[in-house]
Write a protein that holds these residues in place. Structure first.
Motif, mmCIF file in Angstrom:
data_model
loop_
_atom_site.group_PDB
_atom_site.id
_atom_site.type_symbol
_atom_site.label_atom_id
_atom_site.label_comp_id
_atom_site.label_asym_id
_atom_site.label_seq_id
_atom_site.Cartn_x
_atom_site.Cartn_y
_atom_site.Cartn_z
ATOM 1 N N CYS A 1 37.654 35.915 47.037
ATOM 2 C CA CYS A 1 38.017 36.967 47.900
ATOM 3 C C CYS A 1 37.907 37.469 48.449
ATOM 4 N N CYS B 1 36.971 41.644 48.321
ATOM 5 C CA CYS B 1 36.347 41.854 46.783
ATOM 6 C C CYS B 1 34.724 41.084 46.181
ATOM 7 N N SER C 1 35.272 38.461 44.346
ATOM 8 C CA SER C 1 35.510 38.065 43.321
ATOM 9 C C SER C 1 35.926 36.107 43.281
ATOM 10 N N CYS D 1 43.361 36.040 43.374
ATOM 11 C CA CYS D 1 42.478 37.334 42.881
ATOM 12 C C CYS D 1 42.221 38.042 41.108
ATOM 13 N N CYS E 1 40.619 45.195 42.692
ATOM 14 C CA CYS E 1 40.144 44.959 44.404
ATOM 15 C C CYS E 1 40.396 46.034 45.094
#
Ligand SMILES: [Zn+2]
Length: 681
Positions: free
Chosen positions: A414, A417, A419, A430, A435
């Protein structure tokens, strides 16, 4: 009466009521009575499946079993149409047909609706199968999905074998509404309509607002020699026929073949065809459905048969195609958006280009698969369309970038963020609830116009409040001390005051808006309204049923399926969500539906006797309009008599309108009615 007989009678009765309700818009029984009959049939069919009718009205709600779309051979030729793009070309075609004919001819001009073509085969008057066009010889059997479309008759009075060709399509207004509840997942009404025919679950199809219009009928026993009369027969059999049809003949006497039952048909001479088409080109955007052209057909069936067809297309009809609003431009870049529920949407950033009167610089690319199908990458020369003026779409790559011919690939993480993105179905997500982009998006959704309507908190302000750490989660909107903003640049007293006022005002937003503002996946305004209509008029009731896991309580609501029911249970048992609701309750948001006082003190409609006909946008079922009249002291009678004072007319108004005119009854349309209601409050 034996069970088999009862099932048959119920099926026939319910199909008749579906026809009266959905096609004629003149129901004979109340919704409640209808539901009672329907429930009885469902129960009987469950107990005695061996007697269940193949075309039972219960099939309208679809099934959760996976469909298989077997290939089947068409019994009638299903060819594509020859096309003309200019009026001169079309006029030439008409002239050639006329000069080659020994007899005088007439033509019918119909709209070419941009949907999905379908052929319906009836055996002994009963819908037997529905095939897609396929390659013209073989189509896919999509009968189970087609049965869910309420405008398609499952049984007809015509006890013979026949076939009907028509178009499945979605109205623009319905599409916008439907697509919104799916976060604008679909690119245009045509794609949604065509895709829905091949949806694996007919229960899903049943919820898509599909329409059907019939445009050709093929009967074994040929009862007439003209297309217009075939359309009329189809209309009498319960099919919907497009009202926007025109009939042209050089012989004035011929015009009398257009029966009085088709008052809306435009009639003219052959030389009027061009002017008619010019008018249609100008007016096309006013229609609530998309048309990509017109079809000009010979009316006389025997002449059609004599002319026959080439290996590709019939010789007796031609499509006049409109210019499609398409432009070319360069794809500068692809950026990724992450929604509040984590769904990742790639967006094309384009060299700005003018299409159909407006400048387009962005277009959604839906998901990774869409990009791969197009083989798209930054630097490519692409064509962009704006179908029906809805959403710009990248249609195809015209030329790959020379320097960088690679197809764009999603990044693995992502961009907001970091992740890892997870692929589910066609989309990437995500999954990080913390986030920052997702958190910001849910705040923006909450305050948006359609939800809590806090218009002083625009996207920029929300971003500022979020980044400064003032407002991180939804309850912070109410908790935050906005006076602190006075120290910030750009926040004068007046602005801060307005923010406080609009936040206060949002506390009076109705329950359905609050429910949708929470931003739970699959719980938009329409689902919220249905919940409330079906008795879930407080958040406590919803939470209580969810906590017991009573899925059926939700799934039995019309338009809901097991997926919606499961989502609701998931959302309203999730601790974080329950915490959010608890927090918001402290700020006195509406978590209960306020019930409108049953009768008003002033009775502006006193001594008035109303009748109602047609269907309405704002009053579904129309008993809701009756309620409003009665609340204001008026009476509602179903028949029109000399005592009737007002007739409320919706779309598809029938014979009542004529009768009302003769009796000098005041005719009130929906808009005027809404005005009367507002004035009397
Ligand atoms: Zn993220």
């Amino acid at each position: 009466m034996n069970i088999k007989q009862r099932i048959e009678n119920l099926s026939k009765e319910l199909l008749r009521h579906q026809y009266l309700y959905y096609i004629k818009a003149e129901p004979e029984i109340s919704d409640k009575e209808y539901d009672r009959l329907f429930d009885e049939l469902v129960a009987l069919e469950k107990k005695y499946p061996e007697y269940a009718f193949k075309n039972s009205p219960t099939k309208r709600v679809g099934s959760d079993l996976d469909n298989v779309f077997a290939e089947k051979k068409h019994e009638i030729p299903v060819l594509s149409l020859d096309k003309e793009y200019t009026l001169q070309g079309l006029t030439k075609w008409v002239k050639k047909i006329i000069s080659n004919s020994e007899r005088e001819l007439s033509f019918v001009v119909e709209e070419k609706i941009d949907g999905a073509s379908i052929v319906l085969y009836y055996k002994n008057g009963v819908l037997d199968s529905a095939l897609t066009r396929g390659n013209g010889m073989f189509g896919n059997d999509v009968t189970e999905n087609i049965r869910t479309i309420k405008q398609i008759p499952l049984i007809t009075e015509e006890k013979s074998d026949f076939a009907v060709r028509g178009e499945i399509f979605i109205n623009k207004s319905d599409f916008l509404k439907y697509n919104k509840s799916f976060e604008n997942k679909y690119s245009n009404p045509r794609n949604l309509a065509a895709g829905s025919l091949r949806n694996l679950k007919s229960s899903v199809v049943a919820k898509i607002p599909l329409n059907f219009l019939a445009y050709e009928g093929f009967f074994k026993n040929q009862f007439c020699n003209n297309h217009i009369l075939i359309l009329l027969k189809l209309k009498h059999m319960g099919f919907c026929i497009n009202k926007n049809i025109a009939f042209f003949s050089s012989n004035v006497k011929d015009i009398s073949v257009v029966p009085n039952e088709f008052p809306e048909i435009i009639k003219g001479k052959i030389k009027d065809i061009s002017a008619y088409i010019e008018g249609k080109i100008k007016g096309r955007n006013k229609l609530d459905y998309e048309i990509d052209g017109l079809v000009v057909k010979i009316n006389e069936i025997d002449i059609r048969e004599n002319l026959g067809h080439t290996s590709h297309h019939p010789r007796w009809e031609i499509a006049f195609k409109f210019d499609s609003p398409i432009a070319q431009t360069v794809l500068k870049n692809i950026v990724i958006q992450v929604g509040r529920n984590g769904r990742v949407t790639p967006v094309a950033i384009l060299e700005p280009v003018k299409i159909a009167g407006s400048v387009v610089s962005r277009a959604t690319l839906h998901n990774q698969e869409y990009i791969e199908i197009l083989e798209l990458g930054p630097g490519d020369l692409v064509s962009i369309s704006k179908r029906g003026d809805i959403i710009p779409a990248v249609e195809e790559v015209i030329e790959k970038s020379y320097e960088n011919p690679a197809v764009y690939k999603f990044q693995e993480n992502c961009p907001f963020c970091g992740s890892r993105l997870i692929k589910q179905g066609a989309h990437h997500f995500c999954k990080n609830k913390k986030c920052p982009e997702r958190m910001k998006r849910s705040l923006i959704h909450f305050v948006s116009k359609d939800q809590m309507d806090i218009d002083t908190l625009g996207e920029k302000t929300i971003k500022f409040l979020f980044e400064r750490g003032f407002v991180k989660i939804i309850p912070d909107i109410y908790k935050f001390n906005y006076d602190l903003l006075l120290k910030e640049e750009g926040f004068k007293e007046k602005r801060v005051d307005n923010i406080k006022k609009s936040i206060d005002k949002s506390k009076s937003r109705p329950f359905k808006k609050v429910l949708a503002a929470l931003g739970f996946d699959g719980l938009g305004t329409s689902v919220a309204s249905e919940l409330i209509k079906n008795g879930f008029n407080s958040i406590d009731k919803i939470i209580e049923i969810a906590s017991k896991g009573e899925k059926e309580e939700f799934s039995k609501i019309e338009g809901f399926g097991t997926i919606t029911a499961e989502l609701l249970i998931e959302h309203f048992t999730d601790n974080k969500n329950l915490e959010l609701i608890r927090e918001l309750k402290k700020w006195e948001l509406n978590f209960k539906e306020k019930i409108e006082s049953e009768t008003l003190k002033i009775k502006p409609f006193e001594n008035q006797i109303w009748a109602i006909t047609g269907s309405f946008k704002n009053f579904k079922p129309r008993s809701k309009a009756a309620e409003k009249i009665e609340q204001r002291g008026g009476k509602v009678n179903n028949t029109i008599s000399s005592k009737t004072t007002h007739l409320l007319t919706g779309s598809l108004s029938g014979s009542k309108l004529e009768r009302a005119r003769n009796l000098n009854v005041k005719i009130v349309n929906e808009k005027e009615f809404l005005d009367m209601l507002n004035l009397s409050l």
